[in-house]
Write a protein that holds these residues in place. Structure first.
Motif, PDB file in Angstrom:
ATOM      1  N   ALA A 106     -20.337 111.458   2.905  1.00 48.58           N
ATOM      2  CA  ALA A 106     -20.973 110.376   2.155  1.00 48.58           C
ATOM      3  C   ALA A 106     -20.068 109.915   1.012  1.00 48.58           C
ATOM      4  O   ALA A 106     -20.042 108.721   0.673  1.00 48.58           O
ATOM      5  N   ARG A 107     -19.324 110.845   0.434  1.00 55.63           N
ATOM      6  CA  ARG A 107     -18.429 110.490  -0.675  1.00 55.63           C
ATOM      7  C   ARG A 107     -17.373 109.489  -0.220  1.00 55.63           C
ATOM      8  O   ARG A 107     -17.146 108.466  -0.887  1.00 55.63           O
ATOM      9  N   ASP A 108     -16.721 109.770   0.916  1.00 60.40           N
ATOM     10  CA  ASP A 108     -15.690 108.858   1.411  1.00 60.40           C
ATOM     11  C   ASP A 108     -16.284 107.505   1.784  1.00 60.40           C
ATOM     12  O   ASP A 108     -15.677 106.456   1.547  1.00 60.40           O
ATOM     13  N   ARG A 109     -17.472 107.532   2.362  1.00 61.79           N
ATOM     14  CA  ARG A 109     -18.166 106.288   2.726  1.00 61.79           C
ATOM     15  C   ARG A 109     -18.441 105.443   1.489  1.00 61.79           C
ATOM     16  O   ARG A 109     -18.179 104.228   1.460  1.00 61.79           O
ATOM     17  N   ASP A 110     -18.972 106.072   0.442  1.00 65.96           N
ATOM     18  CA  ASP A 110     -19.305 105.349  -0.784  1.00 65.96           C
ATOM     19  C   ASP A 110     -18.058 104.810  -1.481  1.00 65.96           C
ATOM     20  O   ASP A 110     -18.068 103.702  -2.031  1.00 65.96           O
ATOM     21  N   LEU A 111     -16.974 105.588  -1.463  1.00 68.36           N
ATOM     22  CA  LEU A 111     -15.724 105.127  -2.068  1.00 68.36           C
ATOM     23  C   LEU A 111     -15.191 103.896  -1.342  1.00 68.36           C
ATOM     24  O   LEU A 111     -14.662 102.973  -1.971  1.00 68.36           O
ATOM     25  N   ALA A 112     -15.345 103.866  -0.027  1.00 72.92           N
ATOM     26  CA  ALA A 112     -14.898 102.710   0.749  1.00 72.92           C
ATOM     27  C   ALA A 112     -15.701 101.467   0.393  1.00 72.92           C
ATOM     28  O   ALA A 112     -15.153 100.359   0.313  1.00 72.92           O
ATOM     29  N   LEU A 113     -16.995 101.635   0.177  1.00 74.51           N
ATOM     30  CA  LEU A 113     -17.831 100.498  -0.214  1.00 74.51           C
ATOM     31  C   LEU A 113     -17.437 100.005  -1.600  1.00 74.51           C
ATOM     32  O   LEU A 113     -17.343  98.795  -1.843  1.00 74.51           O
ATOM     33  N   GLN A 114     -17.177 100.935  -2.510  1.00 74.00           N
ATOM     34  CA  GLN A 114     -16.756 100.560  -3.858  1.00 74.00           C
ATOM     35  C   GLN A 114     -15.426  99.825  -3.838  1.00 74.00           C
ATOM     36  O   GLN A 114     -15.206  98.895  -4.622  1.00 74.00           O
ATOM     37  N   ALA A 115     -14.533 100.240  -2.930  1.00 77.41           N
ATOM     38  CA  ALA A 115     -13.211  99.617  -2.823  1.00 77.41           C
ATOM     39  C   ALA A 115     -13.231  98.331  -2.004  1.00 77.41           C
ATOM     40  O   ALA A 115     -12.186  97.705  -1.816  1.00 77.41           O
ATOM     41  N   LYS A 116     -14.405  97.948  -1.488  1.00 76.26           N
ATOM     42  CA  LYS A 116     -14.587  96.750  -0.663  1.00 76.26           C
ATOM     43  C   LYS A 116     -13.848  96.837   0.670  1.00 76.26           C
ATOM     44  O   LYS A 116     -13.512  95.819   1.276  1.00 76.26           O
ATOM     45  N   SER A 117     -13.618  98.065   1.137  1.00 73.32           N
ATOM     46  CA  SER A 117     -13.008  98.256   2.450  1.00 73.32           C
ATOM     47  C   SER A 117     -14.030  98.045   3.563  1.00 73.32           C
ATOM     48  O   SER A 117     -13.677  97.821   4.716  1.00 73.32           O
ATOM     49  N   ILE A 118     -15.313  98.180   3.220  1.00 75.67           N
ATOM     50  CA  ILE A 118     -16.413  97.910   4.140  1.00 75.67           C
ATOM     51  C   ILE A 118     -17.404  96.996   3.445  1.00 75.67           C
ATOM     52  O   ILE A 118     -17.425  96.914   2.210  1.00 75.67           O
ATOM     53  N   ASP A 119     -18.222  96.298   4.229  1.00 74.39           N
ATOM     54  CA  ASP A 119     -19.211  95.369   3.662  1.00 74.39           C
ATOM     55  C   ASP A 119     -20.506  96.076   3.288  1.00 74.39           C
ATOM     56  O   ASP A 119     -21.187  95.692   2.333  1.00 74.39           O
ATOM     57  N   GLY A 120     -20.870  97.072   4.097  1.00 73.27           N
ATOM     58  CA  GLY A 120     -22.135  97.767   3.879  1.00 73.27           C
ATOM     59  C   GLY A 120     -22.067  99.148   4.478  1.00 73.27           C
ATOM     60  O   GLY A 120     -21.049  99.550   5.054  1.00 73.27           O
ATOM     61  N   GLU A 121     -23.162  99.879   4.343  1.00 70.21           N
ATOM     62  CA  GLU A 121     -23.197 101.246   4.855  1.00 70.21           C
ATOM     63  C   GLU A 121     -24.642 101.672   5.086  1.00 70.21           C
ATOM     64  O   GLU A 121     -25.584 101.061   4.573  1.00 70.21           O
ATOM     65  N   VAL A 122     -24.784 102.741   5.859  1.00 68.18           N
ATOM     66  CA  VAL A 122     -26.085 103.382   6.018  1.00 68.18           C
ATOM     67  C   VAL A 122     -26.090 104.587   5.074  1.00 68.18           C
ATOM     68  O   VAL A 122     -25.224 105.459   5.178  1.00 68.18           O
ATOM     69  N   ALA A 123     -27.047 104.611   4.161  1.00 66.32           N
ATOM     70  CA  ALA A 123     -27.069 105.631   3.114  1.00 66.32           C
ATOM     71  C   ALA A 123     -28.511 106.051   2.838  1.00 66.32           C
ATOM     72  O   ALA A 123     -29.320 106.160   3.752  1.00 66.32           O
ATOM     73  N   ASP A 124     -28.839 106.286   1.575  1.00 67.73           N
ATOM     74  CA  ASP A 124     -30.199 106.635   1.171  1.00 67.73           C
ATOM     75  C   ASP A 124     -30.467 106.029  -0.203  1.00 67.73           C
ATOM     76  O   ASP A 124     -29.567 105.436  -0.819  1.00 67.73           O
ATOM     77  N   ILE A 125     -31.678 106.177  -0.683  1.00 63.73           N
ATOM     78  CA  ILE A 125     -32.061 105.530  -1.940  1.00 63.73           C
ATOM     79  C   ILE A 125     -31.325 106.136  -3.126  1.00 63.73           C
ATOM     80  O   ILE A 125     -30.943 105.435  -4.069  1.00 63.73           O
TER      81      ILE A 125
END
Length: 327
Positions: free
Chosen positions: A72-91
């Motif tokens: 989840a950490r790597d996924r969130d970092l990618a979203l912060q860096a705008k490498s991805i548009d969105g993600e599946v996560a939690d509240i």
């Protein structure tokens, strides 16, 4: 020479007019129908894998890249860096991303519309004498600190009349490691999602608390996007949710057809490949206001947030049909 200059001028004018005529109309920016979505290869995200296999994205006129992440950490970092548009996560992750300066919003649940979707269980080690929640007082309980895992653990314990502070929480972020510590007897209990909870049972663990056995779903999974993406690619996101709804229906009604894909893409442990079943998935809908508020209440108490965000700051209900809210 004058004639040549005139012909040259007319040619330049013609090319300029042609170029102007080929410009992309306002509001139809390049890549508007493309999306990069960050996913961890687990059962929560299975409908997206089915949509990819069945060509549902292309059929809807979408170019969707499912970008895999191991944490989840790597996924969130990618979203912060705008490498991805969105993600599946939690509240919990959604609120922390906004707190960290990345304005994101939930557009839909992807799992957890009903208590039966997305099982989390508090499981004891094999051979443990613990058989009731109250016996966990003072016991070591493996969790992932400051995450949805700890939130679910706390709410399950509280619902059973056990103060979360009365157990000895042990932070073990990686789920496979938490499972191994439990099976090896180094933890008295652990909060595990399926299929790991089922595997722990199969190897002699005992389920003490199960969030599919209560009247609300604590472990809701959500689809989130950066706010700029919501504005720039609104049409694509609406199409994505339509495709997700179709794929979720296929998984729920034809699970056997996709069993091999489920085993490989959702990383089902080898010991469960012949028995573990794919969960069912509900149509897109936004999380209930009460659920979003409760998660944030827990986060504020844990000092993960200075104050709760409003529902409107975290959720955009305009992307699901009729703004359908989970009840």
């Amino acid at each position: 020479m004058g004639g040549k200059r005139l012909i040259f001028f007319l040619l330049i004018l013609f090319l300029a007019l042609m170029a102007a005529g080929c410009k992309v109309p306002a509001g139809k920016g390049e890549g508007e129908e493309s999306l990069k979505l960050g996913l961890i290869p687990v059962e929560d995200n299975f409908p997206f894998f089915v949509a990819e296999q069945e060509g549902l994205f292309a059929r809807a006129g979408l170019e969707v890249e499912l970008v895999p992440f191991n944490s989840a950490r790597d996924r969130d970092l990618a979203l912060q860096a705008k490498s991805i548009d969105g993600e599946v996560a939690d509240i919990v992750a959604t609120a922390l991303l906004r707190k960290g300066g990345t304005p994101v919003k939930i557009v839909s649940l992807t799992m957890g519309a009903t208590p039966a979707e997305g099982r989390f269980a508090l499981v004891t080690r094999p051979g443990s004498a613990v058989s009731r929640p109250e016996q966990l007082k003072g016991a070591s309980v493996g969790i992932s600190e400051n995450t949805i895992i700890e939130y679910v653990a706390d709410r399950l314990l509280q619902g059973a009349g056990v103060e979360p502070g009365s157990v000895q929480k042990v932070a073990v972020p990686q789920i496979p490691e938490r499972l191994q510590l439990l099976l090896g007897g180094r933890l008295e209990a652990a909060l595990l999602p399926d299929p790991f909870a089922t595997l722990a049972e199969k190897k002699g663990g005992r389920v003490i608390l199960d969030d599919t056995k209560i009247n609300r779903n604590l472990s809701q999974v959500v689809l989130i996007f950066r706010e700029e993406t919501l504005k720039e690619k609104a049409t694509a996101i609406k199409k994505l949710l339509q495709v997700y709804a179709e794929a979720a229906g296929l998984v729920s009604s034809h699970a056997d057809k996709y069993r091999e894909l489920f085993i490989t893409r959702a990383r089902i442990p080898a010991e469960l490949k012949d028995t573990y079943l794919s969960p069912k998935f509900s149509p897109p809908q936004v999380p209930a206001k009460t659920e979003v508020a409760d998660v944030q209440e827990w986060m504020v108490a844990k000092k993960l947030l200075p104050a709760a965000y409003s529902y409107e700051e975290l959720v955009d209900p305009t992307f699901v049909p009729g703004g359908r809210e989970n009840k």
